[in-house]
Design a protein around this motif. Structure first.
Motif, short mmCIF file in Angstrom:
data_model
loop_
_atom_site.label_atom_id
_atom_site.label_comp_id
_atom_site.label_asym_id
_atom_site.label_seq_id
_atom_site.Cartn_x
_atom_site.Cartn_y
_atom_site.Cartn_z
N VAL A 53 49.89 44.85 45.25
CA VAL A 53 49.02 45.35 44.11
C VAL A 53 48.30 44.36 43.34
O VAL A 53 47.08 44.22 43.06
CB VAL A 53 49.78 46.25 43.09
N LEU A 54 49.32 43.16 43.06
CA LEU A 54 48.74 42.17 42.41
C LEU A 54 47.52 41.33 42.96
O LEU A 54 46.62 40.98 42.46
CB LEU A 54 49.65 41.31 41.99
N VAL A 55 47.78 41.22 44.28
CA VAL A 55 46.87 40.30 45.01
C VAL A 55 45.49 41.17 45.25
O VAL A 55 44.37 40.67 44.78
CB VAL A 55 47.45 40.17 46.52
N ASP A 56 45.59 42.45 45.24
CA ASP A 56 44.24 43.18 45.33
C ASP A 56 43.70 43.03 44.05
O ASP A 56 42.35 43.17 43.81
CB ASP A 56 44.74 44.86 45.40
N TYR A 57 44.27 43.06 42.69
CA TYR A 57 43.87 43.21 41.56
C TYR A 57 43.27 41.75 41.33
O TYR A 57 41.99 41.54 40.85
CB TYR A 57 44.97 43.56 40.38
N LEU A 58 43.92 40.76 41.84
CA LEU A 58 43.40 39.35 41.55
C LEU A 58 42.03 39.32 42.46
O LEU A 58 40.99 38.47 41.92
CB LEU A 58 44.36 38.31 42.07
N VAL A 59 42.06 39.57 43.79
CA VAL A 59 40.62 39.51 44.33
C VAL A 59 39.51 40.26 43.68
O VAL A 59 38.57 39.71 43.67
CB VAL A 59 41.04 40.02 45.92
N LYS A 60 39.86 41.40 43.23
CA LYS A 60 38.91 42.14 42.47
C LYS A 60 38.38 41.35 41.23
O LYS A 60 37.21 41.23 41.03
CB LYS A 60 39.41 43.72 42.06
N THR A 61 39.37 40.77 40.72
CA THR A 61 39.13 40.32 39.13
C THR A 61 38.52 38.69 39.47
O THR A 61 37.85 38.22 38.62
CB THR A 61 40.15 40.31 38.37
N TYR A 62 39.39 38.16 40.18
CA TYR A 62 39.06 36.54 40.40
C TYR A 62 38.86 36.28 41.89
O TYR A 62 39.26 35.52 42.34
CB TYR A 62 40.11 35.74 39.92
N GLY A 63 37.84 37.15 42.37
CA GLY A 63 37.54 36.85 43.71
C GLY A 63 36.51 36.10 43.84
O GLY A 63 35.87 35.23 42.88
N PRO A 64 35.74 35.65 45.37
CA PRO A 64 34.87 34.79 45.40
C PRO A 64 33.52 35.17 45.06
O PRO A 64 33.35 36.38 44.75
CB PRO A 64 34.88 34.37 47.05
N GLU A 90 43.85 33.46 49.91
CA GLU A 90 44.33 32.35 49.18
C GLU A 90 44.91 33.01 48.19
O GLU A 90 46.05 32.32 47.70
CB GLU A 90 42.90 31.77 48.61
N TRP A 91 44.72 34.08 47.59
CA TRP A 91 45.41 34.77 46.23
C TRP A 91 47.07 35.09 46.96
O TRP A 91 47.91 35.01 46.39
CB TRP A 91 44.95 35.89 45.76
N ALA A 92 47.00 35.78 48.19
CA ALA A 92 48.01 36.06 48.89
C ALA A 92 49.00 34.94 49.04
O ALA A 92 50.29 34.92 48.72
CB ALA A 92 48.01 36.76 50.27
N GLY A 134 40.59 30.50 35.77
CA GLY A 134 39.95 29.65 36.30
C GLY A 134 39.68 29.40 37.78
O GLY A 134 38.90 28.59 38.29
N ALA A 135 40.49 30.31 38.41
CA ALA A 135 40.25 30.34 39.93
C ALA A 135 39.37 31.26 40.50
O ALA A 135 39.30 32.30 40.04
CB ALA A 135 41.86 30.34 40.43
N GLN A 136 38.86 31.08 41.54
CA GLN A 136 38.27 31.95 42.37
C GLN A 136 38.80 31.99 43.82
O GLN A 136 38.48 30.97 44.81
CB GLN A 136 36.53 31.75 42.37
#
Ligand code: HEC
Length: 112
Positions: A101-112, A79-81, A72-74
């Motif tokens: 690695v996880l932060v990169d993935y989160l930004v790519k997948t659940y970025g703004p 912010e992800w870091a 649900g997050a963007q």
């Protein structure tokens, strides 16, 4: 007069034909090959971290809550870091490399 117009028209359409058929074709093909190669390279280098990030998310981020909160997050990279660091503070098991690695993935997948 009329004949001259016809000649002009013929010359113009000939020129257009030449541009349409002869012009772009030879210059396009050499240009297309390198971009394709670069795209393939990007896919190759992008794939391993993305897969690892998905696995890390599934394995390390579902101990306390479902992934609904994540999906649900963007968030931006910062912010992800921050979120991941906060979750590590709560007890999520991730070393520094895994966090990156996880932060990169989160930004790519659940970025703004
Ligand atoms: C040790 C338990 C625990 C683990 C492991 C955990 N979380 Fe959380 N998480 C919580 C709790 C408790 C909350 C709700 C309270 C809060 O937001 O601080 C929460 C809330 C969240 C939120 C919503 C709040 C926000 O800041 O957006 C997100 C997103 C989130 N977690 C992501 C993650 C991610 C990504 C991971 C994996 C790195 C993770 N969590 C692992 C306990 C955990």
């Amino acid at each position: 007069m009329g004949k001259r117009m016809l000649v002009t028209l013929a010359v113009v359409s000939l020129a257009l034909l030449l541009v349409a058929c002869g012009g772009p074709a030879p210059s396009q093909e050499p240009a297309a090959a390198p971009t394709e190669a670069i795209q393939q390279q990007e896919e190759l280098t992008a794939q391993p971290p993305a897969a690892d990030g998905a696995i890390l998310l599934e394995e390390r981020c579902t101990a306390c809550h479902s992934l609904d909160r994540v999906m649900g997050a963007q968030k931006s990279h910062d912010e992800w870091a921050q979120t991941v660091a906060r979750m590590v503070g709560k007890g999520a098991q991730l070393n520094e490399d895994e966090q990156a690695v996880l932060v990169d993935y989160l930004v790519k997948t659940y970025g703004p």
